[in-house]
Design an enzyme around this catalytic site. Structure first.
Site, PDB file in Angstrom:
ATOM      1  N   ASP A 295       0.883  -1.168   0.000  1.00 38.92           N
ATOM      2  CA  ASP A 295       0.000   0.000   0.000  1.00 38.92           C
ATOM      3  C   ASP A 295       0.919   1.216   0.000  1.00 38.92           C
ATOM      4  O   ASP A 295       1.676   1.430   0.959  1.00 38.92           O
ATOM      5  CB  ASP A 295      -0.869   0.015   1.258  1.00 38.92           C
ATOM      6  CG  ASP A 295      -1.972  -1.026   1.228  1.00 38.92           C
ATOM      7  OD1 ASP A 295      -1.972  -1.872   0.318  1.00 38.92           O
ATOM      8  OD2 ASP A 295      -2.839  -0.982   2.115  1.00 38.92           O
ATOM      9  N   HIS A 356       4.944  -7.198   0.098  1.00 38.31           N
ATOM     10  CA  HIS A 356       4.682  -8.512  -0.491  1.00 38.31           C
ATOM     11  C   HIS A 356       5.464  -8.700  -1.791  1.00 38.31           C
ATOM     12  O   HIS A 356       5.980  -7.738  -2.370  1.00 38.31           O
ATOM     13  CB  HIS A 356       3.177  -8.661  -0.746  1.00 38.31           C
ATOM     14  CG  HIS A 356       2.341  -8.624   0.494  1.00 38.31           C
ATOM     15  ND1 HIS A 356       1.584  -9.690   0.928  1.00 38.31           N
ATOM     16  CD2 HIS A 356       2.141  -7.636   1.421  1.00 38.31           C
ATOM     17  CE1 HIS A 356       0.955  -9.373   2.047  1.00 38.31           C
ATOM     18  NE2 HIS A 356       1.286  -8.122   2.363  1.00 38.31           N
ATOM     19  N   SER A 444       8.395   4.764   5.188  1.00 38.32           N
ATOM     20  CA  SER A 444       9.473   4.013   4.565  1.00 38.32           C
ATOM     21  C   SER A 444       9.235   3.864   3.071  1.00 38.32           C
ATOM     22  O   SER A 444       8.216   4.288   2.539  1.00 38.32           O
ATOM     23  CB  SER A 444       9.620   2.648   5.236  1.00 38.32           C
ATOM     24  OG  SER A 444       8.363   2.160   5.655  1.00 38.32           O
TER      25      SER A 444
END
Length: 494
Positions: A295, A356, A444
């Site tokens: 995301d 992911h 990040s």
């Protein structure tokens, strides 16, 4: 005696460095935020005066306020840009500067003088803006866009900030902190109880059982309650009947989330591909497709030169700096990635912070570099002269793939990011969408690098937004959810 004297000298140097850092920070707060003529933000909060001490009330207001003015919404809140009563389509995003006065610089894709960032919601294809308080915005510009600020922006200072923030984030909630709070929900966003909905509908009360530090974190970032609470592991929801006869939604977070960091590294419920899994992984059955790894606000570039032109502005920012510390351990030749394609995922604090696999493949290597710095990964820092990606703490996960060769997955640490954790093991094979790891507390970035000879293509629309193509005057990040389509090993039809 000599050892004791050496210890005293070391402590003296540490105290002197701390004093210098505090002085610089105070200059930033009291001077920069008190002078609206320096960076000319378009929305100066009512508490901020044009005086040398204007930053002082700003500091206390930022810390203490519970119900901010909607025009001063905190970092990370995605506000739709409305034109003629309708959301502005991303293809028309050049129009977002129509209502801003001269002095707002859109040339680099970052609104460098006005305290806003623009993104394209990839689900709705509508432009949204991230409004950042003038206090935070001007402080970031001081640290990364001025020489004295960059001089004071030492690794030691950033490490201290990171350690302090990490200890706060991991501080366990006490039984007294765990309570049921009544909040006000406007659309899907939570506010403290008693917030004035100002005619916005729907607007109703919700109950949240959690500890106060987690609640404050949720409120400070204007978390989208319905979306976040409905898709994460360990949250139960019920409908509660109130004394006045109305029904209220009740979310219980108390069983899983015992500190802010627990909520920050929250997991999605279910397993990838299961019926209750909240995300659809595009092309899960197609080994040649590429999906968003997190995301994030996403940019794609056909090569590093394009990234330098439109986004990564560091004068010394090179692929060699980023990858050379890993070359020997991972048996890679940095030249193989010179001219290769790049994906940049910028994760904001309110985002789901697990990342992911973007492609199908097998992990052939994992390596870590401590780095020389812990700079912020905010766009203000990335588009500054500093080499953020080449000097920050980072890891490289090498993924051997059938269609793209060796893909390099690079999680980059930043200020107040406690650590990078890889949950997949060396030698394991995974499909796209499987969990690879997560960041602990803080914002990040993830970078995905493809070798130069990989036969592939990105989504043309993503490319046009990332590079300001097709006549657009500035770049636009795509606000994507993990698992959304980015590109393919097969040529895309234009």
């Amino acid at each position: 005696v000599s050892t004791q004297r050496h210890g005293n000298v070391t402590r003296f140097k540490q105290m002197a460095l701390l004093l210098w850092s505090v002085c610089v920070f105070c200059l930033c707060v009291f001077f920069v935020n008190g002078r609206d003529d320096i960076f000319s933000p378009t929305t100066m909060p009512s508490w901020q005066e044009s005086s040398l001490l204007g930053g002082l009330p700003g500091l206390f207001n930022e810390i203490s306020r519970k119900n901010p003015n909607p025009d001063e919404i905190g970092a990370g809140y995605d506000v739709p840009v409305i034109r003629n009563g309708k959301p502005l389509p991303c293809k028309d995003y050049d129009m977002v500067d129509d209502r801003y006065p001269e002095g707002c610089d859109f040339g680099t894709g970052v609104n460098a003088k006005c305290n806003e960032l623009f993104v394209c919601n990839w689900e709705t294809r509508a432009v949204e803006r991230e409004v950042i308080s003038s206090y935070v915005w001007n402080s970031m510009r001081f640290l990364y866009r001025t020489r004295i600020g960059r001089l004071a922006n030492t690794r030691w200072l950033n490490q201290q900030l990171t350690d302090i923030q990490s200890s706060w984030a991991k501080k366990a909630c006490t039984p007294d902190d765990m309570k049921t709070f009544k909040l006000t929900q406007v659309i899907d966003v939570l506010y403290a109880d008693g917030y004035d909905c100002q005619g916005i509908s729907p607007c109703f009360a919700v109950l949240v059982t959690t500890c106060k530090p987690i609640l404050e974190f949720i409120l400070s970032l204007r978390i989208n309650a319905h979306r976040v609470f409905s898709e994460i592991e360990g949250v139960t929801s019920t409908v509660t009947k109130m004394e006045d006869g109305t029904e209220t939604k009740h979310y219980d977070l108390s069983n899983v989330y015992k500190c802010k960091n627990d909520f920050f590294i929250r997991k999605l419920k279910g397993s990838v591909g299961s019926v209750d899994y909240p995300r659809k992984i595009a092309g899960r059955e197609d080994p040649g497709s590429i999906v968003s790894a997190a995301d994030s606000r996403t940019l794609v570039f056909e090569n590093l030169d394009a990234a330098h032109t439109f986004w990564v502005k560091g004068e010394d920012n090179t692929l060699f700096n980023m990858l050379s510390p890993f070359a020997t351990e991972l048996s890679i030749d940095v030249k193989d990635y010179d001219g290769g394609r790049m994906v940049i995922h910028r994760l904001a604090p309110q985002d789901y912070h697990r990342f992911h696999f973007p492609v199908d493949g097998k992990i052939s290597g994992i390596s870590t570099v401590r780095g020389q710095q812990l700079y912020s990964v905010n766009p203000i820092a990335i588009t500054s002269p500093l080499d953020v990606f080449g000097t920050n703490k980072r890891m490289v996960v090498a993924i051997d793939t059938l269609h793209f060769g060796k893909v390099l997955f690079v999680p980059v640490g930043a200020t107040v990011v406690a650590s990078i954790v890889i949950t997949a093991a060396l030698g394991e094979s995974h499909l796209k969408g499987d969990e690879l790891g997560y960041f602990q507390f803080g914002g990040s970035t993830v970078i995905v690098l493809f070798p130069r000879n990989a036969s592939m293509a990105f989504d043309p629309e993503l490319i046009s937004f990332s590079t300001g193509a097709e006549g657009h005057r500035f770049t636009l990040e795509a606000s994507m959810r993990m698992g959304q389509f980015i590109g393919s090993a097969q040529k895309l039809h234009q």
